[in-house]
Write an enzyme that holds these catalytic residues in place. Structure first.
Site, PDB file in Angstrom:
ATOM      1  N   SER A   3      -4.673 -71.732  27.556  1.00 40.87           N
ATOM      2  CA  SER A   3      -4.931 -71.810  29.277  1.00 40.87           C
ATOM      3  C   SER A   3      -5.894 -73.334  29.195  1.00 40.87           C
ATOM      4  O   SER A   3      -6.386 -73.741  27.950  1.00 40.87           O
ATOM      5  CB  SER A   3      -6.258 -70.696  29.270  1.00 40.87           C
ATOM      6  OG  SER A   3      -6.842 -71.420  30.667  1.00 40.87           O
ATOM      7  N   GLU A  61      -8.249 -73.980  30.715  1.00 38.41           N
ATOM      8  CA  GLU A  61      -9.188 -73.831  30.976  1.00 38.41           C
ATOM      9  C   GLU A  61      -9.845 -74.774  29.873  1.00 38.41           C
ATOM     10  O   GLU A  61     -11.130 -74.809  29.494  1.00 38.41           O
ATOM     11  CB  GLU A  61      -9.775 -72.013  30.841  1.00 38.41           C
ATOM     12  CG  GLU A  61      -9.563 -71.286  32.097  1.00 38.41           C
ATOM     13  CD  GLU A  61     -10.816 -72.144  33.563  1.00 38.41           C
ATOM     14  OE1 GLU A  61     -11.987 -72.282  32.932  1.00 38.41           O
ATOM     15  OE2 GLU A  61     -10.323 -72.465  34.805  1.00 38.41           O
ATOM     16  N   TYR A  84     -14.734 -67.324  27.629  1.00 40.42           N
ATOM     17  CA  TYR A  84     -13.263 -67.263  27.914  1.00 40.42           C
ATOM     18  C   TYR A  84     -12.252 -68.697  27.139  1.00 40.42           C
ATOM     19  O   TYR A  84     -12.047 -68.831  26.832  1.00 40.42           O
ATOM     20  CB  TYR A  84     -13.185 -66.722  28.829  1.00 40.42           C
ATOM     21  CG  TYR A  84     -11.104 -67.454  29.581  1.00 40.42           C
ATOM     22  CD1 TYR A  84     -10.642 -66.354  29.135  1.00 40.42           C
ATOM     23  CD2 TYR A  84     -10.815 -67.798  29.886  1.00 40.42           C
ATOM     24  CE1 TYR A  84      -9.186 -66.379  29.321  1.00 40.42           C
ATOM     25  CE2 TYR A  84      -9.862 -68.428  30.055  1.00 40.42           C
ATOM     26  CZ  TYR A  84      -8.675 -67.442  29.938  1.00 40.42           C
ATOM     27  OH  TYR A  84      -7.409 -66.947  29.790  1.00 40.42           O
TER      28      TYR A  84
HETATM   29  P1  NAP Z   1      -3.837 -60.276  33.798  1.00 38.85           P
HETATM   30  O1  NAP Z   1      -3.678 -59.377  34.346  1.00 38.85           O
HETATM   31  O2  NAP Z   1      -5.735 -60.514  33.794  1.00 38.85           O
HETATM   32  O3  NAP Z   1      -4.095 -59.002  32.118  1.00 38.85           O
HETATM   33  C1  NAP Z   1      -4.807 -59.283  31.392  1.00 38.85           C
HETATM   34  C2  NAP Z   1      -3.960 -58.076  30.347  1.00 38.85           C
HETATM   35  O4  NAP Z   1      -4.485 -57.790  29.148  1.00 38.85           O
HETATM   36  C3  NAP Z   1      -4.047 -56.958  30.667  1.00 38.85           C
HETATM   37  O5  NAP Z   1      -2.770 -55.784  30.280  1.00 38.85           O
HETATM   38  C4  NAP Z   1      -5.335 -55.815  30.247  1.00 38.85           C
HETATM   39  O6  NAP Z   1      -4.716 -54.267  29.856  1.00 38.85           O
HETATM   40  C5  NAP Z   1      -4.361 -56.439  28.918  1.00 38.85           C
HETATM   41  N1  NAP Z   1      -5.606 -55.991  27.983  1.00 38.85           N
HETATM   42  C6  NAP Z   1      -6.831 -56.457  28.232  1.00 38.85           C
HETATM   43  N2  NAP Z   1      -7.852 -55.809  27.150  1.00 38.85           N
HETATM   44  C7  NAP Z   1      -6.894 -55.961  26.040  1.00 38.85           C
HETATM   45  C8  NAP Z   1      -7.234 -55.095  24.753  1.00 38.85           C
HETATM   46  N3  NAP Z   1      -8.282 -55.271  24.033  1.00 38.85           N
HETATM   47  N4  NAP Z   1      -6.227 -54.848  23.970  1.00 38.85           N
HETATM   48  C9  NAP Z   1      -4.557 -54.972  24.264  1.00 38.85           C
HETATM   49  N5  NAP Z   1      -4.447 -55.716  26.108  1.00 38.85           N
HETATM   50  C10 NAP Z   1      -5.473 -55.976  26.518  1.00 38.85           C
HETATM   51  O7  NAP Z   1      -4.021 -61.658  32.934  1.00 38.85           O
HETATM   52  P2  NAP Z   1      -2.544 -62.175  33.246  1.00 38.85           P
HETATM   53  O8  NAP Z   1      -2.821 -63.514  34.567  1.00 38.85           O
HETATM   54  O9  NAP Z   1      -1.455 -61.811  33.663  1.00 38.85           O
HETATM   55  O10 NAP Z   1      -2.447 -63.383  32.427  1.00 38.85           O
HETATM   56  C11 NAP Z   1      -1.741 -63.130  30.822  1.00 38.85           C
HETATM   57  C12 NAP Z   1      -2.314 -63.884  29.472  1.00 38.85           C
HETATM   58  O11 NAP Z   1      -2.054 -65.585  29.973  1.00 38.85           O
HETATM   59  C13 NAP Z   1      -4.177 -63.897  29.381  1.00 38.85           C
HETATM   60  O12 NAP Z   1      -4.094 -63.965  27.964  1.00 38.85           O
HETATM   61  C14 NAP Z   1      -4.599 -65.327  30.024  1.00 38.85           C
HETATM   62  O13 NAP Z   1      -5.249 -65.290  29.518  1.00 38.85           O
HETATM   63  C15 NAP Z   1      -3.324 -66.085  30.073  1.00 38.85           C
HETATM   64  N6  NAP Z   1      -3.752 -67.142  31.682  1.00 38.85           N
HETATM   65  C16 NAP Z   1      -3.403 -66.744  32.327  1.00 38.85           C
HETATM   66  C17 NAP Z   1      -3.555 -67.048  33.524  1.00 38.85           C
HETATM   67  C18 NAP Z   1      -3.461 -67.038  34.285  1.00 38.85           C
HETATM   68  O14 NAP Z   1      -3.602 -68.503  34.860  1.00 38.85           O
HETATM   69  N7  NAP Z   1      -2.430 -66.264  35.424  1.00 38.85           N
HETATM   70  C19 NAP Z   1      -3.556 -69.101  32.563  1.00 38.85           C
HETATM   71  C20 NAP Z   1      -3.141 -69.248  31.609  1.00 38.85           C
HETATM   72  C21 NAP Z   1      -3.564 -68.351  30.635  1.00 38.85           C
HETATM   73  P3  NAP Z   1      -5.432 -53.536  31.080  1.00 38.85           P
HETATM   74  O15 NAP Z   1      -4.453 -53.642  32.387  1.00 38.85           O
HETATM   75  O16 NAP Z   1      -5.714 -52.286  30.499  1.00 38.85           O
HETATM   76  O17 NAP Z   1      -6.492 -54.163  31.266  1.00 38.85           O
HETATM   77  P1  GDP Z   2     -10.851 -69.420  36.884  1.00 34.91           P
HETATM   78  O1  GDP Z   2      -9.772 -71.330  37.592  1.00 34.91           O
HETATM   79  O2  GDP Z   2      -9.432 -69.274  35.058  1.00 34.91           O
HETATM   80  O3  GDP Z   2     -11.885 -69.758  37.005  1.00 34.91           O
HETATM   81  O4  GDP Z   2     -10.079 -69.241  38.144  1.00 34.91           O
HETATM   82  P2  GDP Z   2     -10.204 -67.856  38.884  1.00 34.91           P
HETATM   83  O5  GDP Z   2      -9.705 -67.872  40.522  1.00 34.91           O
HETATM   84  O6  GDP Z   2     -11.035 -67.014  38.754  1.00 34.91           O
HETATM   85  O7  GDP Z   2     -11.268 -68.898  39.601  1.00 34.91           O
HETATM   86  C1  GDP Z   2     -10.784 -70.690  40.092  1.00 34.91           C
HETATM   87  C2  GDP Z   2     -11.793 -71.767  41.152  1.00 34.91           C
HETATM   88  O8  GDP Z   2     -12.330 -70.991  42.067  1.00 34.91           O
HETATM   89  C3  GDP Z   2     -13.161 -71.246  39.949  1.00 34.91           C
HETATM   90  O9  GDP Z   2     -13.593 -73.461  40.772  1.00 34.91           O
HETATM   91  C4  GDP Z   2     -13.906 -70.935  40.781  1.00 34.91           C
HETATM   92  O10 GDP Z   2     -16.049 -70.880  40.249  1.00 34.91           O
HETATM   93  C5  GDP Z   2     -14.308 -70.560  42.086  1.00 34.91           C
HETATM   94  N1  GDP Z   2     -14.581 -69.725  42.775  1.00 34.91           N
HETATM   95  C6  GDP Z   2     -14.362 -70.140  43.843  1.00 34.91           C
HETATM   96  N2  GDP Z   2     -15.242 -68.301  44.751  1.00 34.91           N
HETATM   97  C7  GDP Z   2     -14.669 -67.519  43.960  1.00 34.91           C
HETATM   98  C8  GDP Z   2     -14.717 -66.371  43.913  1.00 34.91           C
HETATM   99  O11 GDP Z   2     -14.660 -65.488  44.830  1.00 34.91           O
HETATM  100  N3  GDP Z   2     -14.529 -65.842  42.800  1.00 34.91           N
HETATM  101  C9  GDP Z   2     -13.938 -66.281  41.642  1.00 34.91           C
HETATM  102  N4  GDP Z   2     -12.677 -66.154  40.518  1.00 34.91           N
HETATM  103  N5  GDP Z   2     -13.155 -67.797  42.352  1.00 34.91           N
HETATM  104  C10 GDP Z   2     -14.395 -68.694  42.186  1.00 34.91           C
END
Ligand code: NAP
Ligand code: GDP
Length: 337
Positions: A132, A134, A155
């Site tokens: 990520s 992050e 995280y």
């Molecule tokens: P998400 O929608 O939150 O999905 C997370 C998945 O992980 C869900 O299927 C969840 O299952 C599963 N999970 C949680 N705890 C688990 C456990 N203990 N054992 C097995 N599975 C588990 O996340 P996403 O947005 O699709 O992101 C996919 C991956 O990319 C994650 O690793 C996230 O941290 C990473 N990532 C995301 C972003 C982004 O912007 N979306 C950016 C960079 C990296 P349940 O449905 O049962 O909760």
């Molecule tokens: P992140 O980049 O993985 O933390 O993704 P988020 O979508 O959770 O947050 C993106 C940015 O939006 C961060 O800087 C948060 O502090 C800001 N933010 C402002 N208001 C909110 C809120 O109500 N919910 C979330 N999730 N983020 C917020």
């Protein structure tokens, strides 16, 4: 036939990746699901209920917290590709549950890497780790492949551990392991508590008269937002290369949360300033102010290009959430247009 195992299949990216792989006739997809008291498979219901996919799409119970379930699954399925997308993926929540987050996101990556390492002794396996942006945290933008990491949340620290373990398994054991450093990516399937989806859900509900205010935290932070459907393509591309490597996947553009609000409400002919309120509850103990990724390596080596820009993304999410709001309004007995 190639067999792919996806952890996190019920999540946003898992569902798009499964769809993408199943679109290729030579893939069978296995998804890892964890047990819950109510089913949460809305994002993949269309795949499980498709009779044409019955032979090529399978779900299996396991958990990233449970090493033996992972070892058993990998040993039984003998996958060609493993995509580790499972995570407690919410930054704000990771401050409330730091140890759980470290276990699932950090040690969980080790658990599945170990299972893959054992299988790799008898069968070549390719591994993708969902890292990520992050991990860059407070590093000044633009963040490139050379930018030193400075994580700012439990995280991000856990993701950094998983990233370095992936690199280490590649260097120590010759595993075909890739780490994709993905900047924020969104879609109509994004979890409701992430900022983009919270905004598109809130704005469309306000438009339909179902909600009066939208309560937000820091709206001055900047993010490099792309479309999840574009990003899962990059994951697959990484595993099709001759050599394993790490890549940044991003759009190379960054906008404030405030701009996201302005454009979303604007698309609905509303002014966000009339509806948005601040609540410190949504602030984080430490914030990541600006994320702006440099995707030039992914573009040059993988030939990857994003197809959806920020305005296309907002339009897609607003249209989806407007439909949800209208259904909710209808269900409440209002007259609909
Ligand atoms: P998400 O929608 O939150 O999905 C997370 C998945 O992980 C869900 O299927 C969840 O299952 C599963 N999970 C949680 N705890 C688990 C456990 N203990 N054992 C097995 N599975 C588990 O996340 P996403 O947005 O699709 O992101 C996919 C991956 O990319 C994650 O690793 C996230 O941290 C990473 N990532 C995301 C972003 C982004 O912007 N979306 C950016 C960079 C990296 P349940 O449905 O049962 O909760
Ligand atoms: P992140 O980049 O993985 O933390 O993704 P988020 O979508 O959770 O947050 C993106 C940015 O939006 C961060 O800087 C948060 O502090 C800001 N933010 C402002 N208001 C909110 C809120 O109500 N919910 C979330 N999730 N983020 C917020």
């Amino acid at each position: 036939m190639k067999h792919a195992l996806i952890t996190g299949i019920t999540g946003q990216d898992g569902s798009y990746l499964a769809e993408f792989l199943l679109g290729k006739p030579d893939y069978t997809v296995h998804g890892l699901v964890r047990r819950s008291s109510t089913l949460n498979r809305q994002r993949i219901d269309h795949l499980t209920s498709d009779p044409e996919l019955r032979e090529r799409f399978h779900l299996h119970y396991a958990d990233l917290a449970d090493a033996s379930s992972l070892a058993m699954l990998v040993e039984t399925l003998q996958p060609d590709e493993v995509y580790n997308l499972g995570a407690q993926s919410h930054v704000r929540v990771s401050f409330d549950q730091p140890i759980y987050t470290a276990d699932v996101v950090g040690t969980g990556t080790m658990r599945i890497l170990e299972a893959v390492r054992h299988l790799n002794r008898t069968k070549a396996v390719r591994f993708y780790q969902a890292s990520s942006s992050e991990m860059y945290g407070s590093a000044p933008p633009p963040q490139t492949m050379e930018t030193p990491f400075h994580p700012r949340s439990p995280y991000a620290c856990a993701k950094l551990y998983g990233h370095w373990q992936t690199v280490n398994y590649r260097e120590a054991y010759g595993l075909f392991a890739c780490s994709g450093i993905l900047f924020n990516h969104e879609s109509p399937r994004r979890g409701e508590s992430f900022v983009t989806r919270k905004i598109t859900l809130g704005a469309t509900r306000i438009k339909e008269g179902l909600q009066k205010k939208l309560v937000m935290g820091n709206i001055d932070s900047k993010r490099d937002w792309g479309f999840a459907g574009d990003y899962v393509r990059a994951m697959w591309m990484m595993l099709q290369q001759d050599k394993p490597d790490d890549y940044i996947v991003a759009t190379g553009e960054t906008y404030t949360v405030r701009q996201f609000l302005e454009w979303t409400f604007g698309m609905l002919d509303l002014d966000y300033r009339d509806y948005v309120e601040f609540d410190p509850r949504y602030m984080r103990p430490s914030e990541v102010d600006v994320l702006l990724g440099d995707p030039s390596k992914a573009k040059a080596v993988l030939g990857w290009e994003p197809e959806v820009d920020i305005h296309g993304l907002i339009k897609m999410m607003v249209e989806n959430d407007l439909e949800i709001a209208r259904r909710e309004k209808y269900a409440q007995g209002y007259q609909t247009v």
